[in-house]
Design an enzyme around this catalytic site. Structure first.
Site, PDB file in Angstrom:
ATOM      1  N   SER A 117       0.835  -1.204   0.000  1.00 57.35           N
ATOM      2  CA  SER A 117       0.000   0.000   0.000  1.00 57.35           C
ATOM      3  C   SER A 117       0.870   1.254   0.000  1.00 57.35           C
ATOM      4  CB  SER A 117      -0.897   0.028   1.240  1.00 57.35           C
ATOM      5  OG  SER A 117      -1.725  -1.114   1.268  1.00 57.35           O
TER       6      SER A 117
HETATM    7  N1  SAH Z   1      -0.667  -4.299   3.903  1.00 58.71           N
HETATM    8  C1  SAH Z   1       0.002  -5.059   2.876  1.00 58.71           C
HETATM    9  C2  SAH Z   1      -0.961  -5.146   1.718  1.00 58.71           C
HETATM   10  C3  SAH Z   1      -0.612  -6.160   0.703  1.00 58.71           C
HETATM   11  S1  SAH Z   1      -1.827  -6.239  -0.630  1.00 58.71           S
HETATM   12  C4  SAH Z   1       1.251  -4.308   2.485  1.00 58.71           C
HETATM   13  O1  SAH Z   1       1.177  -3.075   2.470  1.00 58.71           O
HETATM   14  O2  SAH Z   1       2.281  -4.921   2.206  1.00 58.71           O
HETATM   15  C5  SAH Z   1      -3.066  -7.297   0.060  1.00 58.71           C
HETATM   16  C6  SAH Z   1      -2.560  -8.638   0.449  1.00 58.71           C
HETATM   17  O3  SAH Z   1      -3.702  -9.413   0.834  1.00 58.71           O
HETATM   18  C7  SAH Z   1      -1.868  -9.418  -0.652  1.00 58.71           C
HETATM   19  O4  SAH Z   1      -0.586  -9.759  -0.207  1.00 58.71           O
HETATM   20  C8  SAH Z   1      -2.757 -10.638  -0.862  1.00 58.71           C
HETATM   21  O5  SAH Z   1      -2.005 -11.791  -1.190  1.00 58.71           O
HETATM   22  C9  SAH Z   1      -3.432 -10.756   0.476  1.00 58.71           C
HETATM   23  N2  SAH Z   1      -4.727 -11.464   0.498  1.00 58.71           N
HETATM   24  C10 SAH Z   1      -5.789 -11.348  -0.344  1.00 58.71           C
HETATM   25  N3  SAH Z   1      -6.795 -12.169   0.007  1.00 58.71           N
HETATM   26  C11 SAH Z   1      -6.364 -12.826   1.132  1.00 58.71           C
HETATM   27  C12 SAH Z   1      -6.955 -13.809   1.975  1.00 58.71           C
HETATM   28  N4  SAH Z   1      -8.182 -14.323   1.734  1.00 58.71           N
HETATM   29  N5  SAH Z   1      -6.233 -14.264   3.028  1.00 58.71           N
HETATM   30  C13 SAH Z   1      -4.986 -13.797   3.280  1.00 58.71           C
HETATM   31  N6  SAH Z   1      -4.375 -12.868   2.508  1.00 58.71           N
HETATM   32  C14 SAH Z   1      -5.061 -12.376   1.453  1.00 58.71           C
END
Ligand code: SAH
Length: 229
Positions: free
Chosen positions: A65
């Site tokens: 993000s």
């Molecule tokens: N806060 C993190 C955001 C990563 S993007 C950062 O800033 O690094 C969102 C993340 O959610 C991705 O890594 C994706 O793989 C994960 N994601 C999506 N659906 C998910 C689920 N059902 N369970 C666990 N992780 C999930």
């Protein structure tokens, strides 16, 4: 969705934090401190600009993000990230926010990341090991787990703070169940148009929900659906 700055204006983590303060996104000393302590540069892929106010692809159709979103969520959750408290970061991705949560709740607290892409669980663990939160990972007060975050992580529930880093069609019930009375969850909700919702659990177990702002996150979905894009 917005971008507060871009280009090469900022080439250091400290400059990024100063910009977030200048634009009023960071409002407290505590959030400034944690974002100064956890260097975002350790969490982005090599060769990408860590301190620009923009999300960055991290593979697997996921992104880290933008700094202003991390700061916004830390501000919203600050009261629920006091020393000794329990925090859950669903969709922990790079591990950046999980590391920030761990610094705030400290060694007596618990910061749990849940991520469904096992490769991201591994790389986030490596990122955290290079960061100021390394000792908390070693102690076990910070841990990152592979799993479907829509189920939460019951082992360390109830949580004072829950952050969801991917957009849900609707708020998963297990996450509401795992929120402590007095606890707060910050979660993007929606498909094309998403709202960042703030869910407060009252002492009688009921929840109050309000919308903070419009956002754009990757979907909270199954691993298969995500990898198909
Ligand atoms: N806060 C993190 C955001 C990563 S993007 C950062 O800033 O690094 C969102 C993340 O959610 C991705 O890594 C994706 O793989 C994960 N994601 C999506 N659906 C998910 C689920 N059902 N369970 C666990 N992780 C999930």
């Amino acid at each position: 969705m917005e971008q507060y700055w871009s280009g090469n204006a900022v080439n250091q983590n400290k400059g990024m934090v100063e910009n977030l303060q200048r634009y009023g996104i960071i409002q407290s000393r505590k959030v400034a401190e944690v974002m100064e302590t956890i260097d975002r540069g350790l969490f982005v892929p090599n060769g990408t600009p860590p301190y620009v106010d923009s999300p960055i692809p991290i593979g697997y159709n996921a992104t880290i993000s933008a700094p202003h979103m991390h700061a916004t969520c830390l501000q919203l959750l600050e009261e629920n990230l006091q020393p000794g408290m329990h925090a859950l970061d669903v969709g922990s991705g790079t591990g950046y926010l999980t590391a920030c949560f761990a610094m705030m709740v400290g060694p007596q607290g618990r910061a749990i990341g849940v991520e469904h892409i096992p490769e991201l669980v591994s790389s986030s663990t490596e990122n955290i090991q290079k960061s100021a939160a390394a000792s908390l990972l070693k102690d076990g007060s910070l841990s990152v787990h592979s799993g479907d975050g829509r189920q939460g992580w019951p082992e360390f529930a109830p949580y004072d703070a829950i952050h969801v880093g991917a957009a849900a069609k609707e708020i998963p019930q297990p996450l509401i169940d795992q929120l402590k009375p007095g606890g707060r969850m910050v979660i993007p909700v929606g498909v094309l148009f998403q709202d960042l919702q703030v869910v407060d659990k009252n002492s009688d177990g009921s929840v109050s929900i309000r919308t903070e702002t419009s956002v754009r996150y990757v979907p909270l979905t199954s691993k298969e659906a995500q990898l198909q894009g």
